[in-house]
Design a protein around this motif. Structure first.
Motif, short mmCIF file in Angstrom:
data_model
loop_
_atom_site.label_atom_id
_atom_site.label_comp_id
_atom_site.label_asym_id
_atom_site.label_seq_id
_atom_site.Cartn_x
_atom_site.Cartn_y
_atom_site.Cartn_z
N TRP A 6 32.05 43.65 37.50
CA TRP A 6 32.55 42.16 36.96
C TRP A 6 33.80 41.87 37.68
O TRP A 6 34.12 40.78 38.05
N LYS A 7 34.77 42.87 38.03
CA LYS A 7 35.87 42.52 38.85
C LYS A 7 35.47 42.00 40.46
O LYS A 7 36.31 41.05 40.75
N LEU A 50 33.02 40.30 40.92
CA LEU A 50 32.18 39.02 40.90
C LEU A 50 33.48 38.01 40.52
O LEU A 50 33.42 36.77 40.75
N ASN A 51 34.66 38.59 39.78
CA ASN A 51 35.43 37.40 39.02
C ASN A 51 37.11 37.76 39.88
O ASN A 51 37.99 36.97 39.27
N ASP A 52 37.08 38.48 40.27
CA ASP A 52 38.69 39.13 41.10
C ASP A 52 38.44 39.38 42.41
O ASP A 52 38.60 40.42 42.71
N ARG A 110 40.25 41.66 32.35
CA ARG A 110 40.34 40.35 32.95
C ARG A 110 41.82 40.15 33.53
O ARG A 110 41.92 39.61 34.72
#
Length: 457
Positions: free
Chosen positions: A206-207, A209-211, A444
């Protein structure tokens, strides 16, 4: 019978809630300890900074999970007095000892040093701080050991004598060296490692993809998570294989029910798919692999494996009239869900490590997108394994000594159980939602900026 069924449902619901957090605590404690060991030992200043940030990141997620495990676990022991007082009266002399030792030697150990670890940053030396998290990891797994000592007695009683209408401890040494513990402890440990590794992979995906700012740090983390998962699953498979062979002697009815083997056979086939019919004592439909079940139990393509129908007759002769079969359909499919999830996690972790090693992981967008959603797989596997372990000894609460129907508290009413069951379920649901919200919010908002100079060591 309604009160017995409701009490069983209540204990099952609260235990599954609790067991969602236990394996992750066991595995994540070791992962964080290994990560801090890496931090202490590395000589590369750039990687040391990154490693410290990753350590605090996954350490925080471990703390959130640990807190949930403690809160959901507290209710478990109270239920022995609330719903299962006859069990507590009959088994208290034996069951109480490992529970007391769990608190005195394990929970206090892990709680004390977890507090020192939390507040000891930059106050302790690096090695002393690292030693604290290793003591937490040891304490967590020691806690699991004492719980499994109690559970193993329920599955395979040893070291006891019957006196004054109760089971009393005759040998503490026999209690803690019960061979059943070896299979349960090793299986639980490796299941925890698998769960933690898969969670690390899911969070890291997730990181990635998004960070974008945390790309380097979580590329290293996802590789570590993949290796950790593979080690865990291989350990689960190996320990499960050896424990299955032990079940052929210690708990043959559970083993036969797991494979829906109704009649004693030599050689015995392995049922890939089946539809068990408990009323007629056979499978209405099955797809089998010849010789395979005998090979699993005896390490050779021949060897007798006792079936459910024959074991039922033996139990009636030994204990009197009654149905001594567990729910075969439930065990059969729960076991396959557990095993299927395990092999699926091997495949996923291998793909993640392969593409990460080849520096192609970021181009595998579908795989990265799927990983956070697939994080439920190890939890499904753990819950299915718990169902196999506990439902497999039914109708016994303590195999050969006390039936489940005889362990429930007298004078309980259905409305009372419904009230507490619904109350616990709603409360646990709110706690899980809160914990997940805190964890997601932390994931997040936390960035780990790092540069790849010098590489990870």
């Amino acid at each position: 019978m309604e009160e017995v069924l409701l009490s069983r449902w209540q204990f099952a619901i609260t235990t599954i809630y609790h067991f969602l957090f236990v394996p992750l605590t066991l595995g994540m404690a070791i992962f964080v300890a290994l990560l801090e060991t890496c931090y202490v030992r590395t000589k590369n200043p750039e990687w040391k900074k990154t490693c410290r940030k990753l350590l605090k990141f996954f350490g925080t997620l471990f703390l959130i999970n640990f807190a949930m495990g403690v809160v959901t676990g507290l209710v478990q022991e109270f239920q022995f007095g609330m719903n299962w007082s006859e069990y507590a009266r009959f088994m208290g002399d034996i069951f109480g000892a490992p529970l007391a030792l769990e608190a005195l030697t394990a929970f206090f150990l892990e709680s004390t040093f977890l507090g020192i670890w939390m507040f000891g940053w930059d106050k302790l030396s690096e090695k002393a701080h690292c030693a604290c998290i290793w003591l937490v990891a040891i304490g967590s797994n020691l806690s699991a050991f004492w719980i499994l000592v109690a559970n193993s007695f329920m599955q395979h009683p040893v070291g006891y004598t019957l006196a004054n209408g109760r089971a009393e401890m005759a040998s503490f040494g026999e209690l803690i060296t019960n061979h059943y513990i070896l299979g349960e402890q090793s299986h639980t440990l490796f299941a925890g490692i698998t769960t933690a590794g898969f969670v690390v992979m899911a969070v890291s995906a997730w990181k990635l993809l998004n960070d974008g700012a945390s790309r380097y740090a979580f590329t290293q983390a996802i590789k570590a998570g993949a290796i950790y998962t593979m080690v865990g699953v291989v350990g689960v498979i190996a320990s499960g294989h050896f424990h299955t062979q032990y079940l052929a002697q210690a708990s043959p009815m559970k083993l036969a029910a797991m494979e829906a083997l109704w009649d004693t056979e030599d050689p015995a086939p392995f049922a890939v798919l089946a539809y068990p019919n408990m009323e007629q004592g056979k499978n209405d439909f099955e797809i089998t692999i010849p010789y395979m079940f005998s090979f699993m139990v005896h390490d050779k393509p021949s060897g007798e494996v006792r079936g459910i129908n024959d074991l039922q007759k033996e139990a009636v002769e030994k204990y009197g009239a009654g149905d001594y079969r567990p729910h075969v359909t439930l065990l059969f499919y729960a076991f396959r869900a557990m095993v299927g999830a395990g092999f699926f996690m091997v495949l996923v972790s291998f793909l993640v490590y392969y593409f990460a090693k080849k520096n192609k992981l970021e181009s595998m967008q579908k795989l990265l997108f799927a990983l956070p959603w697939l994080v439920v797989i190890p939890f499904i596997a753990n819950s299915a394994g718990w169902i196999v372990a506990e439902m497999g000894r039914q109708p016994w609460l303590v195999v050969g000594l006390q039936k489940t129907v005889d362990g429930v508290s007298p004078n309980l009413t259905s409305p009372e159980i419904w009230f507490t069951m619904l109350g616990f379920t709603v409360l646990y649901l709110l706690l899980i939602v809160t914990a997940l919200y805190i964890a997601f919010r932390f994931i997040r908002r936390t960035q780990i900026t790092a540069t790849p100079e010098g590489g990870a060591q």
